[in-house]
Scaffold this motif. Sequence first.
Motif, PDB file in Angstrom:
ATOM      1  N   ASN A 184       9.081  39.266 -21.354  1.00  0.00           N
ATOM      2  CA  ASN A 184      10.527  39.297 -21.111  1.00  0.00           C
ATOM      3  C   ASN A 184      10.989  40.684 -20.694  1.00  0.00           C
ATOM      4  O   ASN A 184      11.820  40.827 -19.805  1.00  0.00           O
ATOM      5  CB  ASN A 184      11.285  38.848 -22.360  1.00  0.00           C
ATOM      6  N   THR A 185      10.423  41.710 -21.335  1.00  0.00           N
ATOM      7  CA  THR A 185      10.751  43.073 -20.952  1.00  0.00           C
ATOM      8  C   THR A 185      10.373  43.307 -19.495  1.00  0.00           C
ATOM      9  O   THR A 185      11.145  43.861 -18.710  1.00  0.00           O
ATOM     10  CB  THR A 185       9.966  44.065 -21.837  1.00  0.00           C
ATOM     11  N   LEU A 186       9.166  42.847 -19.138  1.00  0.00           N
ATOM     12  CA  LEU A 186       8.691  43.057 -17.777  1.00  0.00           C
ATOM     13  C   LEU A 186       9.575  42.326 -16.777  1.00  0.00           C
ATOM     14  O   LEU A 186       9.884  42.844 -15.708  1.00  0.00           O
ATOM     15  CB  LEU A 186       7.241  42.586 -17.654  1.00  0.00           C
ATOM     16  N   LEU A 187       9.997  41.124 -17.147  1.00  0.00           N
ATOM     17  CA  LEU A 187      10.859  40.367 -16.252  1.00  0.00           C
ATOM     18  C   LEU A 187      12.155  41.132 -16.015  1.00  0.00           C
ATOM     19  O   LEU A 187      12.633  41.241 -14.872  1.00  0.00           O
ATOM     20  CB  LEU A 187      11.157  38.995 -16.857  1.00  0.00           C
ATOM     21  N   ASN A 188      12.719  41.696 -17.092  1.00  0.00           N
ATOM     22  CA  ASN A 188      13.965  42.441 -16.933  1.00  0.00           C
ATOM     23  C   ASN A 188      13.759  43.692 -16.096  1.00  0.00           C
ATOM     24  O   ASN A 188      14.610  44.034 -15.278  1.00  0.00           O
ATOM     25  CB  ASN A 188      14.541  42.806 -18.312  1.00  0.00           C
ATOM     26  N   LEU A 189      12.622  44.362 -16.300  1.00  0.00           N
ATOM     27  CA  LEU A 189      12.331  45.553 -15.496  1.00  0.00           C
ATOM     28  C   LEU A 189      12.232  45.180 -14.026  1.00  0.00           C
ATOM     29  O   LEU A 189      12.727  45.884 -13.150  1.00  0.00           O
ATOM     30  CB  LEU A 189      11.017  46.203 -15.956  1.00  0.00           C
ATOM     31  N   PHE A 190      11.605  44.039 -13.756  1.00  0.00           N
ATOM     32  CA  PHE A 190      11.461  43.617 -12.367  1.00  0.00           C
ATOM     33  C   PHE A 190      12.823  43.254 -11.782  1.00  0.00           C
ATOM     34  O   PHE A 190      13.160  43.611 -10.659  1.00  0.00           O
ATOM     35  CB  PHE A 190      10.507  42.423 -12.272  1.00  0.00           C
ATOM     36  N   LYS A 191      13.605  42.555 -12.579  1.00  0.00           N
ATOM     37  CA  LYS A 191      14.946  42.163 -12.137  1.00  0.00           C
ATOM     38  C   LYS A 191      15.777  43.389 -11.776  1.00  0.00           C
ATOM     39  O   LYS A 191      16.530  43.389 -10.808  1.00  0.00           O
ATOM     40  CB  LYS A 191      15.621  41.416 -13.292  1.00  0.00           C
ATOM     41  N   MET A 203      12.528  30.899  -9.025  1.00  0.00           N
ATOM     42  CA  MET A 203      12.818  30.151  -7.795  1.00  0.00           C
ATOM     43  C   MET A 203      14.287  30.306  -7.424  1.00  0.00           C
ATOM     44  O   MET A 203      14.635  30.438  -6.263  1.00  0.00           O
ATOM     45  CB  MET A 203      12.474  28.676  -7.998  1.00  0.00           C
ATOM     46  N   GLN A 204      15.115  30.305  -8.461  1.00  0.00           N
ATOM     47  CA  GLN A 204      16.544  30.440  -8.228  1.00  0.00           C
ATOM     48  C   GLN A 204      16.864  31.798  -7.604  1.00  0.00           C
ATOM     49  O   GLN A 204      17.707  31.904  -6.725  1.00  0.00           O
ATOM     50  CB  GLN A 204      17.246  30.316  -9.577  1.00  0.00           C
ATOM     51  N   GLN A 205      16.149  32.846  -8.070  1.00  0.00           N
ATOM     52  CA  GLN A 205      16.387  34.195  -7.543  1.00  0.00           C
ATOM     53  C   GLN A 205      15.728  34.393  -6.190  1.00  0.00           C
ATOM     54  O   GLN A 205      15.832  35.454  -5.607  1.00  0.00           O
ATOM     55  CB  GLN A 205      15.806  35.232  -8.506  1.00  0.00           C
ATOM     56  N   ARG A 206      14.971  33.405  -5.744  1.00  0.00           N
ATOM     57  CA  ARG A 206      14.263  33.458  -4.456  1.00  0.00           C
ATOM     58  C   ARG A 206      13.295  34.625  -4.404  1.00  0.00           C
ATOM     59  O   ARG A 206      13.231  35.369  -3.427  1.00  0.00           O
ATOM     60  CB  ARG A 206      15.259  33.558  -3.298  1.00  0.00           C
ATOM     61  N   PHE A 240       9.009  30.831  -0.863  1.00  0.00           N
ATOM     62  CA  PHE A 240       8.568  29.439  -0.832  1.00  0.00           C
ATOM     63  C   PHE A 240       8.528  28.807  -2.219  1.00  0.00           C
ATOM     64  O   PHE A 240       8.261  27.627  -2.348  1.00  0.00           O
ATOM     65  CB  PHE A 240       7.174  29.341  -0.210  1.00  0.00           C
ATOM     66  N   GLY A 241       8.724  29.597  -3.245  1.00  0.00           N
ATOM     67  CA  GLY A 241       8.675  29.041  -4.585  1.00  0.00           C
ATOM     68  C   GLY A 241       7.308  29.213  -5.211  1.00  0.00           C
ATOM     69  O   GLY A 241       6.665  30.246  -5.023  1.00  0.00           O
TER      70      GLY A 241
END
Lengths: 567, 463
Positions: free
Chosen positions: A276-283, A301-304, B153-154
């Motif tokens: 989760n930390t990594l996801l936030n850092l990437f975001k 997928m939503q964030q493309r 592409f997902g």
Amino acid sequence: MSSPTGAEEGFNRSASRQLALYGVFAVLGFTLLMFGLNFAAGLTSTQVGGVAGAVDVENNEITAYIRQDPPQLNTTGAADAISGIVLGHIMEGLLRYDEHGDIAPGLAESWELDGNRAIFHIRDNARWSNGQPITAHDFEFAWKTTLDPATASQYAFILYAIKNAAAVNAGELPLSEAGIRALDDHTLEVVLEQPIAYFDKMVAFTTYFPINEAFFRSTNGRYAADADTMIYSGPFKLTSWVRGASLRLEKNPYYWDHDRIRLDAVNFAYITEDTNTLLNLFKDGRIVLADLTAEMLEGAMQQRWILDRFMDGSVFFIDFNHRPGRVTGNLNLRKAMQLAQDGNELVDRVIKLPGYLPAKSLFPVWLKGVERTFQEEYPPPVPEYNVALAREYLEKAKQELGLAEIPPLVMLADTSPVATISAQYYQQVFRKNLGLELVIDQQIFGQRLAKMEAGDFDIVLSGWGPDYNDPLTFGDYYASWNLNNRGRYLNPELDAQVRIGQSSLDPRERMDAFGRIQQILFDDAVFIGNYERGKLYATDPRVKGIIRRAIGAETDFTAAYIDADGR
Amino acid sequence: MNEPLIPALTPEDFTPVHQREDVHGLSRPSRSYWQDAWWRLRRNRRALASLWIVVGLLAFALIGPLLWRVDPARQDIDQISQAPGADRSAVIVAPYQPWSGQPTAAAPVQEGVLRLGDVPTSQAVRLVWDALPGASGYRVYRNDYPIDAGMAFGLPIIDVMASGGGHYEDRLNLRPGTYYYSLVVLNEFGEITDRYETRQVEVPRVITEDEVRQRGLVPEEQALALGDTVYLAFHPLGTDYLGRDVLARLMSGARVSLFIGIVAPFLYVLLGVIYGSTAGFIGGRLDQLMMRFADFVVALPFLLFMILFQVVFGLGPGQSGIIPMMVALVLLQWPATARLVRGQILQIRQEAYISASRLLGAKTWYLVLRHMIPNTLGVVLVTLTFAVPNAIFTEAFLSFIGMGVAPPTASWGSMSNEGLATMLTHPHELMFPALFISLTVLAFNLLGDGLRDALDVRMRSVE
């Protein structure tokens, strides 16, 4: 309840007015404080300046993360995946894996494998990061240091292919008897115990990297303890290593092929395993890539985001305890459990990560056979999900064991998220289909290994990753002499096939042996395949050429470059 | 001034006053302390509402599982992370058959390079494609959203390294809905190129007859035919990440939470009362000694002790940490009550009615049982009500950080922990347990507040 008098009423009114005023002040104060803190945080982070963004176009550098602090960077002992990632950037051996996973010349410009003798010709322009030439003596010194019993390297066995290496490592022969000799500064001669078909692939492994003897001695035993006590043969050099916090790699100008390297620096600015930390850092645009877990996919997928996948090479399976006295030593019980579960369901419905594949065999899909992939040439026998048949086997097992009911089985697992849900899934599957009770024993990774070593389990969610690109790295897992065979499976027939795989030079004969190992493992229901681990990750569209692979450094930025216009 | 100090007394002055009958007539019925407290509590709407919530929770934990007979550990693989109220209909199809890769007769007729090889269902989506020039391989992607200019592409589902036409069967976690499949051309090194084809696929939910029978979704005698619509198991509050019924888990979690929440405070408040009243009643040096020991216990770090207790108990695999948690709570939380009760006892000891009682010859035991304990009971009851939410919260917190119950046992804390991972995509998995924790803690706190107002007149807040 007394009725308030007029004076009380007036007091109440003024009190409530005061209270409301306080409330308004509090809310306003909090809002101001929030903005103030946010502003202050913005100020300090720009002042420090180190944590700018994932991609620094101006300085041509990128920022990434690493899962843990590297346990050690001394190549005589390092063998774990984390150290492997760092070493893959800062060191290079005689040969290396290129961006397509094939063996390519490294510090050796050419080599000859001739029976049990190998000659490596080292480049004239091979230089250490301090400018000194890299010579054949550096390899001789490094390998002999690893074999020296005084070093007590845990990975010395990977050098045992070399003549007398095992005896030297055991202290039975002097170091000089090991079959490693620098003929001159640029020629290294290696004599092997017996001809080995895959020796070139082994040479790319971290334990085969060179060490400069003079520098090694000058560090007084602190070699590779931090960034100052190492010199580097690879594309990057380590300029800073703050234990547990960050590593910084900068381009090594003395690297022989420095034109190939297009980044000036790679920052491993974050050391964390928390997804989760990594996801936030990437975001937030702080790191160039992040591994995703199944729960994050919809959001990604939503964030493309641009998503990519790779197989990290490892195979995960349920290992049984084959030690005498354990019910899991019973073949029919193992067969019952094998038939009572559906590997596809685990991967498709429970783990739900596209990178994962059901493990049909101990030999993963990506392994090469003689011409095509190993699994194409030797299709693995797959247990058919059949609960009725499984129950028959269970009845037989109960009779053989003389038990009315199988006692609860202890299932050892580590604490990773996938292990947790797999364990709970199997607990339910075996209860539902066989009426078997599983007790889950979750331990951190190291503790899981210790308990496996001690034989303190009935079944364990285990896994195995490759050390080199040859089926043998999986094929000898269940050999009776392999200490990693922690269920202590013992089968002379299988041992004989492993010996063929080790010693034969004929690729067809070797693959046949591995094919037979595959069949024996199935017939004897030695393990239950769970999955081949894949990883799904999101990358920053501005960085191209990131390599992720099963063998060698798992994440490799040596071919990466910044394409600022990339979407 | 000249009046005598002692008035002249006559014998009449020493005759008894005749008893008046009218003094015993009270205008209102007499009420005991408890009746009075109950009357005050009932007047407090918040407290009364909280009381009903607490009663409701107890019923939820104790009677609920009798009414909602779903095994909290059972995994409904067809409905994973299903939100409450989601569509449950499924069409019956033939059992899954392995696929050769050839388009079947039932496959919809489509134009284009990437086509469906069979009717798409939640069992499998079968894709076939023709060879594209210059391709060494293909990567199949699946997306929940249409592909836009950004070329996102997902999910990359599979790499197929074959230059000719190919096929792939996707069975990965298919849910009913719309998917956008893309076929991206790979070059000889397995790297993606900018050549791609996409196809939109509508996936209906299907189920086989065997699965329907196995899961008992229809009565045994009902005949089923292919194409019939059946309804999957009903989960009023949805399912979690393993397809387990959230309502059933909340109920079994409530048992754990309320057990810890009620038994542990009861034990440690009892311990505190005994300890505190002993110290307060005896007083002197023993009192000093006992209270310093209480201070020492207050200073012990709770979390560290939890871990130590788990080690000392030698918790084996799969055993839940409920008992050590309880022991730790009891051993570490009593001093607050002990201090409170000691203070009360010290105060009561000085009261005139105690001295009076003593003068009239009351024994120590009589004093303690008749005067001291009943007079502290109000305070103790208030402490107890405030201790309950505290303990429930502690349990939730410990289970949340993984030191509480062992799987598959549920507790609200462990459910919150599991729900946290899917917070953004399936918020109901976190929301329900979190709601229950909040509601319980709030209800007990408001009830405690009301009880304090009702029982402890001196501490009453002025309203």
